[in-house]
Design a protein around this motif. Structure first.
Motif, mmCIF file in Angstrom:
data_model
loop_
_atom_site.group_PDB
_atom_site.id
_atom_site.type_symbol
_atom_site.label_atom_id
_atom_site.label_comp_id
_atom_site.label_asym_id
_atom_site.label_seq_id
_atom_site.Cartn_x
_atom_site.Cartn_y
_atom_site.Cartn_z
ATOM 1 N N UNK A 173 58.308 47.484 72.319
ATOM 2 C CA UNK A 173 57.524 46.960 72.364
ATOM 3 C C UNK A 173 56.661 47.034 73.028
ATOM 4 N N UNK A 175 52.502 45.886 73.852
ATOM 5 C CA UNK A 175 51.119 44.539 73.461
ATOM 6 C C UNK A 175 50.337 45.378 73.601
ATOM 7 N N UNK A 177 46.971 46.709 73.083
ATOM 8 C CA UNK A 177 46.056 46.941 72.480
ATOM 9 C C UNK A 177 45.892 48.606 70.787
ATOM 10 N N UNK A 178 46.857 49.568 70.948
ATOM 11 C CA UNK A 178 46.412 50.838 70.340
ATOM 12 C C UNK A 178 48.045 51.062 69.447
ATOM 13 N N UNK A 179 47.253 51.559 68.563
ATOM 14 C CA UNK A 179 49.029 51.957 67.680
ATOM 15 C C UNK A 179 49.330 53.352 67.961
ATOM 16 N N UNK A 190 54.745 46.052 67.275
ATOM 17 C CA UNK A 190 53.351 46.014 68.101
ATOM 18 C C UNK A 190 53.101 44.385 68.498
ATOM 19 N N UNK A 191 51.955 43.726 69.340
ATOM 20 C CA UNK A 191 52.121 42.554 69.523
ATOM 21 C C UNK A 191 50.920 42.889 69.846
ATOM 22 N N UNK A 192 49.312 42.909 68.429
ATOM 23 C CA UNK A 192 48.248 42.744 68.932
ATOM 24 C C UNK A 192 47.807 41.294 68.831
ATOM 25 N N UNK A 193 47.625 40.941 69.928
ATOM 26 C CA UNK A 193 47.000 39.286 70.400
ATOM 27 C C UNK A 193 45.645 39.593 70.259
ATOM 28 N N UNK A 194 44.560 40.884 70.840
ATOM 29 C CA UNK A 194 42.859 40.040 70.011
ATOM 30 C C UNK A 194 43.674 40.598 68.784
ATOM 31 N N UNK A 195 43.731 40.890 67.502
ATOM 32 C CA UNK A 195 44.006 41.194 65.616
ATOM 33 C C UNK A 195 44.876 39.489 65.860
ATOM 34 N N UNK A 196 45.550 39.499 66.659
ATOM 35 C CA UNK A 196 45.864 37.919 66.053
ATOM 36 C C UNK A 196 44.689 36.974 66.340
#
Lengths: 212, 212
Positions: A173, A175, A177-179, A190-196
């Motif tokens: 899981x 968090x 910010x990378x793939x 992925x939980x990409x908060x910035x992208x959200x």
């Protein structure tokens, strides 16, 4: 389950599960796809189609038995099992996630937190020990860990993922910010908060244009 | 921007933005859609199609100017502006999000945190004041707040959202595990952590079946 289910269907399952839990809590025993549709916001035909992927569950003229459907979707999601979980990166977000009691209740047992910072290694965050990142591989191998939560800075995330893969982990899981680059036998969510947040910013501006 | 862009395209934009930033940091000046495709994992035709929604940017035989494309996507995402932001619910997750410096750097200014707990009202979390939830409506009206982050328990989230709507908010970043009912002029972006974890659990089990 031989048939490959599409990600769109999979992502709807937790939502069904959540709404069915609410119905259960309100002592609702059965519900038609039409009624469920009004609550959950998908069309009734979408709901029937989604659930047919897993063999149906509904009965013509009766609808769905709420408790049964809830349990079945729980099983499909794998929530009838327990998952030994660890978290890497005891920053603000990492600590918040490690402490979230909802996960523990759902069968995700937080066994340890790993960090690189000697000042917090050895401490406990609530009841969870903070261990040295250097023993990560060994710990995962020896403690039957199913899921690792990565909350490290982005620069460290791939390196940590590589160690986790080597140690035999099957689910990450993420968090950071990378793939992550992972072998096929390891799944990642992925939980990409910035992208959200950026998506929200886009929608906000688009909507202001539209409603000006 | 008269044309309505699909959510699938919108959700890819922050990813382009992230990868372009990495290229910029590595002093890459230009890149073809093919090279970009290898880095980002979408097909070159997908990339060209996505960017054509916004007028193209690429030049035949030259590719994309990285800095220009980065700036343009930033503008499309609305990241050339500043957003006054507040957060409601100073629990573990709320505090972690309020403190996340990446958001501040991107132009999302955390102005205040609201909570119901008298023991923390009046304190500061880093430099951000914790205010009484009772003055939420007034505060939003008077301080030109663009975005509200909801980190309350699910039972409180709709009630808080209603107050926010009344106070004139246009954008909500919702971490509470509910689907909010909002008027059309208010946009919402959900981060449903439990649903993400359940998706991981599904994928883990599906993958173990497949690779047994």
């Amino acid at each position: 389950m031989a048939k490959k289910i599409s990600m769109a269907v999979i992502r709807r399952l937790p939502k069904y599960y959540r709404y069915l839990k609410e119905l259960l809590d309100k002592d609702v025993n059965r519900i038609s796809s039409k009624e469920l549709s009004q609550i959950i916001g998908f069309t009734a035909s979408q709901i029937r189609q989604d659930l047919n992927n897993f063999g149906g569950f509904g009965q013509q003229g009766y609808g769905y038995n709420v408790a049964e459907l809830y349990n079945e979707i729980g099983k499909i999601l794998g929530l009838n099992k327990e998952y030994n979980t660890i978290l890497i990166g005891a920053g603000n977000l990492g600590q918040a996630i490690a402490n979230y009691s909802g996960f523990q209740k759902s069968g995700f047992k937080m066994k340890a937190i790993f960090d690189i910072n000697p000042r917090i290694i050895g401490l406990k965050i609530k009841d969870i020990e903070v261990l040295d990142i250097d023993i990560l591989e060994e710990y995962v191998k020896e403690n039957n860990i199913h899921i690792a939560v990565i909350c490290t800075p982005k620069e460290k995330a791939q390196q940590i993922a590589d160690v986790l893969v080597k140690s035999g982990i099957r689910g990450i899981w993420n968090f950071a910010p990378v793939d992550l680059h992972l072998p096929e036998h390891v799944v990642v969510e992925n939980v990409h908060l910035t992208e959200s947040l950026y998506t929200l910013s886009y929608l906000l501006n688009e909507n202001e244009e539209a409603t000006k």
